[in-house]
Write a protein that holds these residues in place. Structure first.
Motif, PDB file in Angstrom:
ATOM      1  N   ASN A 168       0.127  13.727  -4.800  1.00  0.00           N
ATOM      2  CA  ASN A 168      -1.240  13.737  -4.277  1.00  0.00           C
ATOM      3  C   ASN A 168      -2.050  12.570  -4.819  1.00  0.00           C
ATOM      4  OD1 ASN A 168      -0.853  16.007  -2.711  1.00  0.00           O
ATOM      5  ND2 ASN A 168      -1.493  17.403  -4.334  1.00  0.00           N
ATOM      6  N   TRP A 169      -1.881  12.259  -6.091  1.00  0.00           N
ATOM      7  CA  TRP A 169      -2.597  11.126  -6.677  1.00  0.00           C
ATOM      8  C   TRP A 169      -2.132   9.806  -6.050  1.00  0.00           C
ATOM      9  CZ3 TRP A 169      -2.240  12.478 -12.600  1.00  0.00           C
ATOM     10  CH2 TRP A 169      -3.096  13.549 -12.871  1.00  0.00           C
ATOM     11  N   ILE A 170      -0.828   9.680  -5.817  1.00  0.00           N
ATOM     12  CA  ILE A 170      -0.311   8.455  -5.194  1.00  0.00           C
ATOM     13  C   ILE A 170      -0.865   8.310  -3.784  1.00  0.00           C
ATOM     14  CG2 ILE A 170       1.786   7.351  -4.319  1.00  0.00           C
ATOM     15  CD1 ILE A 170       3.234   8.489  -6.788  1.00  0.00           C
ATOM     16  N   ALA A 171      -0.892   9.408  -3.027  1.00  0.00           N
ATOM     17  CA  ALA A 171      -1.443   9.359  -1.665  1.00  0.00           C
ATOM     18  C   ALA A 171      -2.914   8.978  -1.700  1.00  0.00           C
ATOM     19  CB  ALA A 171      -1.267  10.709  -0.974  1.00  0.00           C
ATOM     20  N   TRP A 172      -3.659   9.517  -2.648  1.00  0.00           N
ATOM     21  CA  TRP A 172      -5.072   9.174  -2.784  1.00  0.00           C
ATOM     22  C   TRP A 172      -5.242   7.693  -3.107  1.00  0.00           C
ATOM     23  CZ3 TRP A 172      -8.121   7.455  -6.882  1.00  0.00           C
ATOM     24  CH2 TRP A 172      -9.501   7.548  -6.678  1.00  0.00           C
ATOM     25  N   ALA A 173      -4.409   7.160  -4.007  1.00  0.00           N
ATOM     26  CA  ALA A 173      -4.492   5.745  -4.375  1.00  0.00           C
ATOM     27  C   ALA A 173      -4.150   4.842  -3.195  1.00  0.00           C
ATOM     28  CB  ALA A 173      -3.563   5.455  -5.558  1.00  0.00           C
ATOM     29  N   VAL A 174      -3.149   5.232  -2.401  1.00  0.00           N
ATOM     30  CA  VAL A 174      -2.770   4.418  -1.238  1.00  0.00           C
ATOM     31  C   VAL A 174      -3.914   4.380  -0.225  1.00  0.00           C
ATOM     32  CG1 VAL A 174      -1.232   4.361   0.767  1.00  0.00           C
ATOM     33  CG2 VAL A 174      -0.297   4.700  -1.508  1.00  0.00           C
ATOM     34  N   LEU A 178      -7.108  -6.752   8.742  1.00  0.00           N
ATOM     35  CA  LEU A 178      -7.691  -5.512   9.262  1.00  0.00           C
ATOM     36  C   LEU A 178      -6.628  -4.628   9.900  1.00  0.00           C
ATOM     37  CD1 LEU A 178     -11.010  -6.724  10.935  1.00  0.00           C
ATOM     38  CD2 LEU A 178     -10.775  -5.336   8.896  1.00  0.00           C
ATOM     39  N   ILE A 179      -5.766  -5.215  10.685  1.00  0.00           N
ATOM     40  CA  ILE A 179      -4.720  -4.450  11.359  1.00  0.00           C
ATOM     41  C   ILE A 179      -3.751  -3.849  10.339  1.00  0.00           C
ATOM     42  CG2 ILE A 179      -2.772  -4.591  12.961  1.00  0.00           C
ATOM     43  CD1 ILE A 179      -5.555  -4.689  14.260  1.00  0.00           C
ATOM     44  N   ILE A 180      -3.335  -4.627   9.351  1.00  0.00           N
ATOM     45  CA  ILE A 180      -2.400  -4.128   8.338  1.00  0.00           C
ATOM     46  C   ILE A 180      -3.020  -3.000   7.537  1.00  0.00           C
ATOM     47  CG2 ILE A 180      -1.224  -4.755   6.184  1.00  0.00           C
ATOM     48  CD1 ILE A 180      -0.670  -7.492   7.485  1.00  0.00           C
ATOM     49  N   SER A 181      -4.285  -3.134   7.151  1.00  0.00           N
ATOM     50  CA  SER A 181      -4.921  -2.070   6.373  1.00  0.00           C
ATOM     51  C   SER A 181      -5.109  -0.806   7.211  1.00  0.00           C
ATOM     52  CB  SER A 181      -6.248  -2.552   5.793  1.00  0.00           C
ATOM     53  OG  SER A 181      -7.143  -2.913   6.815  1.00  0.00           O
ATOM     54  N   LEU A 182      -5.380  -0.950   8.503  1.00  0.00           N
ATOM     55  CA  LEU A 182      -5.472   0.228   9.374  1.00  0.00           C
ATOM     56  C   LEU A 182      -4.119   0.930   9.482  1.00  0.00           C
ATOM     57  CD1 LEU A 182      -7.772  -0.946  12.295  1.00  0.00           C
ATOM     58  CD2 LEU A 182      -8.237   0.826  10.609  1.00  0.00           C
ATOM     59  N   ILE A 183      -3.047   0.168   9.619  1.00  0.00           N
ATOM     60  CA  ILE A 183      -1.707   0.751   9.697  1.00  0.00           C
ATOM     61  C   ILE A 183      -1.367   1.477   8.399  1.00  0.00           C
ATOM     62  CG2 ILE A 183       0.760   0.187   9.838  1.00  0.00           C
ATOM     63  CD1 ILE A 183      -0.044  -2.020  11.843  1.00  0.00           C
ATOM     64  N   VAL A 184      -1.711   0.880   7.261  1.00  0.00           N
ATOM     65  CA  VAL A 184      -1.452   1.516   5.970  1.00  0.00           C
ATOM     66  C   VAL A 184      -2.194   2.847   5.866  1.00  0.00           C
ATOM     67  CG1 VAL A 184      -1.929   1.315   3.491  1.00  0.00           C
ATOM     68  CG2 VAL A 184      -0.865  -0.565   4.710  1.00  0.00           C
ATOM     69  N   CYS A 185      -3.451   2.864   6.253  1.00  0.00           N
ATOM     70  CA  CYS A 185      -4.229   4.110   6.185  1.00  0.00           C
ATOM     71  C   CYS A 185      -3.664   5.173   7.128  1.00  0.00           C
ATOM     72  CB  CYS A 185      -5.695   3.838   6.512  1.00  0.00           C
ATOM     73  SG  CYS A 185      -6.577   2.952   5.219  1.00  0.00           S
ATOM     74  N   ILE A 186      -3.287   4.789   8.323  1.00  0.00           N
ATOM     75  CA  ILE A 186      -2.725   5.750   9.276  1.00  0.00           C
ATOM     76  C   ILE A 186      -1.411   6.313   8.759  1.00  0.00           C
ATOM     77  CG2 ILE A 186      -1.677   5.943  11.565  1.00  0.00           C
ATOM     78  CD1 ILE A 186      -3.866   3.968  12.525  1.00  0.00           C
ATOM     79  N   LEU A 187      -0.541   5.468   8.219  1.00  0.00           N
ATOM     80  CA  LEU A 187       0.738   5.948   7.691  1.00  0.00           C
ATOM     81  C   LEU A 187       0.548   6.828   6.466  1.00  0.00           C
ATOM     82  CD1 LEU A 187       3.065   2.855   8.102  1.00  0.00           C
ATOM     83  CD2 LEU A 187       3.115   4.988   9.380  1.00  0.00           C
ATOM     84  N   ALA A 188      -0.408   6.476   5.608  1.00  0.00           N
ATOM     85  CA  ALA A 188      -0.643   7.285   4.407  1.00  0.00           C
ATOM     86  C   ALA A 188      -1.172   8.662   4.771  1.00  0.00           C
ATOM     87  CB  ALA A 188      -1.628   6.568   3.479  1.00  0.00           C
ATOM     88  N   ILE A 189      -2.045   8.725   5.748  1.00  0.00           N
ATOM     89  CA  ILE A 189      -2.622  10.006   6.142  1.00  0.00           C
ATOM     90  C   ILE A 189      -1.595  10.868   6.872  1.00  0.00           C
ATOM     91  CG2 ILE A 189      -4.321  11.057   7.678  1.00  0.00           C
ATOM     92  CD1 ILE A 189      -6.205   8.769   6.929  1.00  0.00           C
ATOM     93  N   SER A 190      -0.755  10.254   7.680  1.00  0.00           N
ATOM     94  CA  SER A 190       0.191  11.031   8.490  1.00  0.00           C
ATOM     95  C   SER A 190       1.578  11.118   7.889  1.00  0.00           C
ATOM     96  CB  SER A 190       0.253  10.434   9.895  1.00  0.00           C
ATOM     97  OG  SER A 190       0.732   9.105   9.814  1.00  0.00           O
TER      98      SER A 190
END
Length: 93
Positions: A35-41, A72-84
């Protein structure tokens, strides 16, 4: 003959157990670390998005907007993958 085979397949499918995953005892610390790793990502993804947005605004004066847009695109992809990530893993497991 075909109906007997079909009935056998239905009976066989009804007897196959469908186990539900259960966390082993003593692994609560591991779950906390995940959970902490997911929060950090997610935090780093949002920070990258804000930094890329700032770079995009600054780069518009120098003509290098594409670098800010890629960030911007890379950071959006990172956030989407981390959340899902949990949902993606549940599909394959």
């Amino acid at each position: 003959m075909l109906l007997q085979a079909l009935a056998f397949g239905i009976d066989l499918a009804a007897t196959i157990p469908n186990p539900t995953p259960e966390q082993p005892p003593g692994t609560q610390g591991f779950t906390t670390i995940l959970n902490w790793i997911a929060w950090a990502v997610i935090l780093l993804g949002v920070a990258g998005f804000l930094a890329s947005a700032g770079f995009l605004a600054f780069a518009s004066f120098t003509g290098r907007e594409i670098n800010g847009f890629k960030g911007l695109i890379i950071s959006l992809i990172v956030c989407i993958l981390a959340i899902s990530a949990g949902t993606i893993i549940n599909v394959f497991v």
